[in-house]
Design a protein around this motif. Sequence first.
Motif, PDB file in Angstrom:
ATOM      1  N   ALA A  48       0.953  -1.291   0.004  1.00  0.00           N
ATOM      2  CA  ALA A  48      -0.078  -0.101   0.050  1.00  0.00           C
ATOM      3  C   ALA A  48       0.875   1.433  -0.057  1.00  0.00           C
ATOM      4  N   THR A  49       0.285   2.327  -0.399  1.00  0.00           N
ATOM      5  CA  THR A  49       0.994   3.558  -0.514  1.00  0.00           C
ATOM      6  C   THR A  49       1.193   4.412   0.900  1.00  0.00           C
ATOM      7  N   VAL A  50       0.215   4.251   1.709  1.00  0.00           N
ATOM      8  CA  VAL A  50       0.346   4.832   3.213  1.00  0.00           C
ATOM      9  C   VAL A  50      -0.400   3.930   4.048  1.00  0.00           C
ATOM     10  N   PRO A  51       0.205   2.694   4.061  1.00  0.00           N
ATOM     11  CA  PRO A  51      -0.398   1.611   5.196  1.00  0.00           C
ATOM     12  C   PRO A  51      -0.557   2.115   6.539  1.00  0.00           C
ATOM     13  N   ARG A  52      -1.716   1.377   7.073  1.00  0.00           N
ATOM     14  CA  ARG A  52      -1.594   2.047   8.492  1.00  0.00           C
ATOM     15  C   ARG A  52      -2.307   0.567   9.323  1.00  0.00           C
ATOM     16  N   ILE A  53      -1.905   0.554  10.498  1.00  0.00           N
ATOM     17  CA  ILE A  53      -2.374  -0.475  11.400  1.00  0.00           C
ATOM     18  C   ILE A  53      -2.835   0.247  12.855  1.00  0.00           C
ATOM     19  N   ALA A  73       5.990   0.396  15.670  1.00  0.00           N
ATOM     20  CA  ALA A  73       6.191   1.640  14.985  1.00  0.00           C
ATOM     21  C   ALA A  73       7.610   1.991  14.678  1.00  0.00           C
ATOM     22  N   GLN A  74       8.584   1.747  15.771  1.00  0.00           N
ATOM     23  CA  GLN A  74       9.844   2.016  15.565  1.00  0.00           C
ATOM     24  C   GLN A  74      10.792   1.155  14.393  1.00  0.00           C
ATOM     25  N   LEU A  75      10.090  -0.172  14.429  1.00  0.00           N
ATOM     26  CA  LEU A  75      10.706  -1.088  13.618  1.00  0.00           C
ATOM     27  C   LEU A  75      10.162  -1.211  12.343  1.00  0.00           C
ATOM     28  N   LEU A  76       9.093  -0.677  12.053  1.00  0.00           N
ATOM     29  CA  LEU A  76       8.482  -0.691  10.578  1.00  0.00           C
ATOM     30  C   LEU A  76       7.938   1.034  10.380  1.00  0.00           C
ATOM     31  N   PRO A  77       9.185   1.631  10.163  1.00  0.00           N
ATOM     32  CA  PRO A  77       8.722   2.986   9.848  1.00  0.00           C
ATOM     33  C   PRO A  77       7.799   3.372   8.804  1.00  0.00           C
ATOM     34  N   GLY A  78       7.858   2.417   7.678  1.00  0.00           N
ATOM     35  CA  GLY A  78       7.082   2.821   6.291  1.00  0.00           C
ATOM     36  C   GLY A  78       5.453   2.399   6.733  1.00  0.00           C
ATOM     37  N   ILE A  79       5.122   2.138   8.057  1.00  0.00           N
ATOM     38  CA  ILE A  79       3.649   1.935   8.296  1.00  0.00           C
ATOM     39  C   ILE A  79       3.323   2.644   9.405  1.00  0.00           C
ATOM     40  N   ARG A  80       2.189   3.410   9.383  1.00  0.00           N
ATOM     41  CA  ARG A  80       1.635   4.152  10.716  1.00  0.00           C
ATOM     42  C   ARG A  80       0.942   3.139  11.537  1.00  0.00           C
ATOM     43  N   ILE A  81       1.753   3.093  12.656  1.00  0.00           N
ATOM     44  CA  ILE A  81       1.128   2.108  13.695  1.00  0.00           C
ATOM     45  C   ILE A  81       0.698   2.784  14.959  1.00  0.00           C
ATOM     46  N   ASN A  82      -0.468   2.613  15.356  1.00  0.00           N
ATOM     47  CA  ASN A  82      -1.247   3.369  16.472  1.00  0.00           C
ATOM     48  C   ASN A  82      -1.931   2.530  17.535  1.00  0.00           C
TER      49      ASN A  82
END
Length: 236
Positions: A129-134, A177-186
């Motif tokens: 995805a272009t801007v992936p989010r979890i 969130a630190q280890l996967l900087p390409g995904i916004r994880i919140n």
Amino acid sequence: MTTPETAPVSLVTGANKGIGLETVRRLVDAGHRVYLGARDPGRGRAAAETVAARFVQLDVTSDESVHGAAEIVEREEGRLDVLVNNAGISNPVREVHDYDGDDATSVLLTNVVGYVRVIHAFLPLLEQATVPRIVNVSSGLGSFGLVRDPSRIESRAGTPLYSAAKAGINMLTARYAQLLPGIRINAADPGMTATDLNGGEGHSLRDGTDAIIAFALGGPDTPTGAFRDRDGDLPW
């Protein structure tokens, strides 16, 4: 312009009722193609029909089930833009002297291990995805800051196993969130929301899903590694 073919693709686990179903409803209303994940096919399909979502059988305690769901999304979509980890259990709730190891295993297997299992099964699709989010659905009950604040209801809740699971989810969120900087994880805290899990007490499902939706649909300033409820940042 978003078309049916280019609409964002989302998956919500534990979504045949309550917070999960309301999250699906709001994502569909926002123009997403949403996969409603649920263990029970009958209940899951019925719920999906009510909100114009796509049902996918998904039991977060089963590798086979989770990987099967990922294969379906990969075959039909080729990517996943938003993953909402919502599936969880509150039971068992007992008098504190009566808890045992099996009780802890049951809660942690669904509420923590299940999140990890789903994240890793869908990670290849998120990375397409272009801007992936979890969005990990957590709780203020897992906050060390709130449990020490006597003015907060979280300080008076006698739910050690559920609280420990939510604290685990918070740390997973911060580290991933630190280890996967390409995904916004919140991590999102619905707050006291009127669902079957708490006997129907609390604010509305819409209020309870506000933080989830804000992370899932937020603009370019959406953070990563944050823990918030509908009113803003929470202490870890």
